[in-house]
Design a protein around this motif. Structure first.
Motif, PDB file in Angstrom:
ATOM      1  N   LYS A  62       0.849  -1.182   0.000  1.00 57.37           N
ATOM      2  CA  LYS A  62       0.000   0.000   0.000  1.00 57.37           C
ATOM      3  C   LYS A  62       0.891   1.241   0.000  1.00 57.37           C
ATOM      4  CE  LYS A  62      -3.657   2.166   2.694  1.00 57.37           C
ATOM      5  NZ  LYS A  62      -4.492   2.052   3.880  1.00 57.37           N
ATOM      6  N   ASN A  63       0.507   2.209  -0.783  1.00 56.78           N
ATOM      7  CA  ASN A  63       1.189   3.493  -0.828  1.00 56.78           C
ATOM      8  C   ASN A  63       2.690   3.380  -1.110  1.00 56.78           C
ATOM      9  OD1 ASN A  63      -1.225   4.821  -0.217  1.00 56.78           O
ATOM     10  ND2 ASN A  63      -0.885   4.628   1.964  1.00 56.78           N
ATOM     11  N   LEU A  64       3.045   2.550  -2.073  1.00 57.57           N
ATOM     12  CA  LEU A  64       4.447   2.448  -2.475  1.00 57.57           C
ATOM     13  C   LEU A  64       4.848   3.709  -3.216  1.00 57.57           C
ATOM     14  CD1 LEU A  64       4.493  -1.196  -3.823  1.00 57.57           C
ATOM     15  CD2 LEU A  64       5.343  -0.385  -1.635  1.00 57.57           C
ATOM     16  N   LYS A  65       6.029   4.209  -2.912  1.00 59.56           N
ATOM     17  CA  LYS A  65       6.524   5.409  -3.569  1.00 59.56           C
ATOM     18  C   LYS A  65       7.935   5.126  -4.091  1.00 59.56           C
ATOM     19  CE  LYS A  65       3.776   8.275  -0.636  1.00 59.56           C
ATOM     20  NZ  LYS A  65       3.720   9.071   0.565  1.00 59.56           N
ATOM     21  N   ILE A  66       8.141   5.416  -5.338  1.00 60.41           N
ATOM     22  CA  ILE A  66       9.442   5.237  -5.961  1.00 60.41           C
ATOM     23  C   ILE A  66       9.854   6.615  -6.472  1.00 60.41           C
ATOM     24  CG2 ILE A  66      10.719   4.121  -7.802  1.00 60.41           C
ATOM     25  CD1 ILE A  66       8.452   1.939  -7.643  1.00 60.41           C
ATOM     26  N   ARG A  67      11.033   7.043  -6.046  1.00 53.33           N
ATOM     27  CA  ARG A  67      11.445   8.385  -6.438  1.00 53.33           C
ATOM     28  C   ARG A  67      12.946   8.436  -6.678  1.00 53.33           C
ATOM     29  NH1 ARG A  67      12.634  11.309  -1.065  1.00 53.33           N
ATOM     30  NH2 ARG A  67      12.383   9.606   0.387  1.00 53.33           N
TER      31      ARG A  67
END
Length: 69
Positions: A62-67
């Motif tokens: 849930k709510n994975l963020k790749i930056r």
């Protein structure tokens, strides 16, 4: 976090794993793993899809963020 061939895995602010892609130790680990039979280029490709996995139990992402850092 990936910088060149150096990779660090962080979970909740704690570094849990660090390795260098392509190193002898890294390649030996892949050769012993289940991935050597399933995906011949596993761990050697510098760009592409991200793989999420489970270990034979319930899992949720849930709510994975790749930056870019």
């Amino acid at each position: 976090m990936v910088k060149g061939k150096n990779v660090q895995h962080w979970v909740n602010g704690v570094k849990v794993l660090e390795y260098t892609r392509g190193s002898d130790e890294f390649m030996a680990g892949i050769a012993k793993s289940k991935f050597s039979k399933v995906e011949p280029v596993f761990g050697t490709v510098e760009k592409g899809r991200i793989q999420l996995q489970d270990h034979h139990g319930p899992v949720a992402f849930k709510n994975l963020k790749i930056r870019v850092i």
